[in-house]
Motif scaffolding. Structure first.
Motif, short mmCIF file in Angstrom:
data_model
loop_
_atom_site.label_atom_id
_atom_site.label_comp_id
_atom_site.label_asym_id
_atom_site.label_seq_id
_atom_site.Cartn_x
_atom_site.Cartn_y
_atom_site.Cartn_z
N GLY A 1 24.83 -4.63 59.35
CA GLY A 1 23.56 -3.41 59.52
C GLY A 1 24.55 -2.07 59.67
O GLY A 1 24.49 -1.41 58.68
N ALA A 2 25.07 -2.14 61.02
CA ALA A 2 25.37 -0.74 61.35
C ALA A 2 26.80 -0.27 60.60
O ALA A 2 26.78 1.02 60.35
CB ALA A 2 25.61 -0.80 62.91
N LEU A 3 27.69 -1.01 60.96
CA LEU A 3 28.95 -0.83 60.13
C LEU A 3 28.76 -0.39 58.90
O LEU A 3 29.56 0.65 58.35
CB LEU A 3 30.17 -1.72 60.63
CG LEU A 3 31.60 -1.33 60.34
CD1 LEU A 3 31.78 -0.20 61.47
CD2 LEU A 3 32.39 -2.57 60.67
N SER A 4 28.13 -1.12 57.94
CA SER A 4 28.13 -0.90 56.59
C SER A 4 27.38 0.21 56.34
O SER A 4 27.83 1.03 55.46
CB SER A 4 27.58 -2.33 55.83
OG SER A 4 26.37 -2.49 56.19
N GLY A 5 26.16 0.50 56.83
CA GLY A 5 25.71 1.72 56.72
C GLY A 5 26.38 3.06 57.06
O GLY A 5 26.07 3.99 56.66
N TYR A 6 27.21 2.87 58.20
CA TYR A 6 27.74 3.80 58.58
C TYR A 6 28.88 4.21 57.71
O TYR A 6 29.10 5.59 57.36
CB TYR A 6 28.66 3.47 59.99
CG TYR A 6 29.38 4.49 60.69
CD1 TYR A 6 28.89 5.50 61.44
CD2 TYR A 6 30.81 4.41 60.38
CE1 TYR A 6 29.91 6.56 62.22
CE2 TYR A 6 31.70 5.50 61.14
CZ TYR A 6 31.11 6.41 61.99
OH TYR A 6 31.93 7.37 62.51
N VAL A 7 29.64 3.51 57.10
CA VAL A 7 30.74 3.83 56.12
C VAL A 7 30.05 4.20 54.95
O VAL A 7 30.64 5.33 54.20
CB VAL A 7 31.39 2.43 55.81
CG1 VAL A 7 32.31 2.75 54.67
CG2 VAL A 7 32.40 1.94 57.20
N ILE A 8 28.94 3.66 54.30
CA ILE A 8 28.29 4.28 53.13
C ILE A 8 27.79 5.53 53.51
O ILE A 8 28.13 6.73 52.61
CB ILE A 8 27.10 3.20 52.73
CG1 ILE A 8 27.71 2.19 52.35
CG2 ILE A 8 26.42 4.05 51.62
CD1 ILE A 8 26.66 0.89 51.94
N GLY A 9 27.27 5.72 54.66
CA GLY A 9 26.30 7.06 54.96
C GLY A 9 27.18 8.26 55.08
O GLY A 9 27.01 9.41 54.54
N CYS A 10 28.29 7.93 55.99
CA CYS A 10 29.44 8.99 56.19
C CYS A 10 30.33 9.32 54.82
O CYS A 10 30.73 10.45 54.76
CB CYS A 10 30.30 8.58 57.36
SG CYS A 10 29.50 8.22 58.93
N SER A 11 30.62 8.36 54.34
CA SER A 11 31.34 8.51 52.95
C SER A 11 30.54 9.49 52.13
O SER A 11 30.94 10.33 51.39
CB SER A 11 31.60 7.38 52.34
OG SER A 11 32.54 6.57 53.14
N ALA A 12 29.36 9.07 51.98
CA ALA A 12 28.28 9.78 50.84
C ALA A 12 28.10 11.36 51.66
O ALA A 12 28.18 12.26 50.67
CB ALA A 12 26.99 9.20 50.76
N ALA A 13 28.00 11.42 52.67
CA ALA A 13 27.82 12.62 53.29
C ALA A 13 29.05 13.80 53.24
O ALA A 13 29.10 14.87 52.83
CB ALA A 13 27.61 12.69 54.71
#
Length: 281
Positions: free
Chosen positions: A90-102
């Motif tokens: 949950g946290a790590l996958s969302g972190y990678v996706i969110g930060c990359s998209a940002a």
């Protein structure tokens, strides 16, 4: 009462020892800088143990550290499954996706003044939305498995990284940009050789802030629906069962995971921004 008096003496002794170390001639050494927080933490745990036992605090109010350690050791397989479900999936996958998209969106906004002026206010608005309001909606959209928790994390980390990256890309002065133009540098040459290095301290500020947001978002999202595994699920069910030692064991796992995550990002920052004044001693 003897244990309470002993707790006061332990606290005073730890305070005196830390004061001597922090104000002594070796205060600037790395060993002392590491030893001071370790002594403070051990003192706090020991005082906690003595006060809980001395005042006979009920388990449902505040368990002793030994009770938490016992629950931690007895439920290691279950805690590991919760860690994988909440942090890794949950946290790590969302972190990678969110930060990359940002980061990618920040580059687009940097090239378009219209998008920058239009999206930043929207980002501030979305960032102010309460997680307890957005999490149930995303859980209903993406289901009860880890995908919905990753979606909540994406929403939480996207805008802090976006705002910091946009601010960092505009950190270079007009003179520096003009100098790159006199060298006939293209946009991407100027980006990689000047603007991105100058923006790294800002980007890592957003990344470090998002490490804690990611874990909190994933745990809170599990309160609104999850499979029978996960830190948030375990905390909510254990509270209902008055198993506060298990709740605190999950808190310890979350604290350790969050601290190591933050520390890993900080180490990467130190290796990439060694030239920045904030990294100099």
């Amino acid at each position: 009462m003897i244990l309470v008096i002993l707790a006061v003496l332990v606290w005073c002794g730890g305070w005196w020892l830390n004061s001597r170390l922090a104000n002594g001639s070796y205060a600037a050494t790395r060993e002392v800088q590491l030893l001071v927080p370790v002594i403070f933490g051990l003192t706090l745990v020991l005082v906690w143990q003595l006060l809980v036992r001395g005042l006979m605090v009920p388990l449902v109010i505040l368990p002793a550290p030994t009770d938490i350690a016992s629950a931690f050791g007895a439920n290691l397989p279950k805690l590991w499954e919760d860690f994988l479900q909440t942090f890794v999936k949950g946290a790590l996958s969302g972190y990678v996706i969110g930060c990359s998209a940002a980061f990618l969106m920040a580059i687009v906004m940097d090239r378009s003044d219209f998008l920058r002026r239009g999206l930043l206010p929207v980002g501030n608005f979305v960032a102010a939305l309460p997680i307890v309001g957005t999490a149930p909606i995303l859980v209903m959209w993406f289901g009860f498995d880890w995908h919905s928790k990753a979606a909540v994390v994406v929403v939480m980390v996207f805008f802090p990284v976006l705002v910091n990256t946009v601010a960092g890309l505009r950190e270079t002065s007009a003179m520096q940009r003009d100098l790159m133009q006199t060298y006939a540098a293209s946009y991407w040459q100027s980006f990689f050789k000047l603007r991105l290095p100058a923006a790294l301290p800002f980007i890592f500020n957003g990344l470090k802030i998002s490490t804690t947001l990611a874990l909190v978002g994933a745990i809170v999202a599990e309160f609104f629906g999850s499979p029978t595994v996960g830190m948030g699920f375990r905390i909510s069910t254990s509270v209902g069962q008055l198993a506060l030692d298990m709740v605190w064991a999950e808190i310890v796992v979350a604290a350790l995971a969050g601290s190591m995550f933050y520390g890993a990002v900080a180490l990467v920052e130190k290796s990439l921004t060694f030239w920045h004044p904030s990294q100099r001693r």
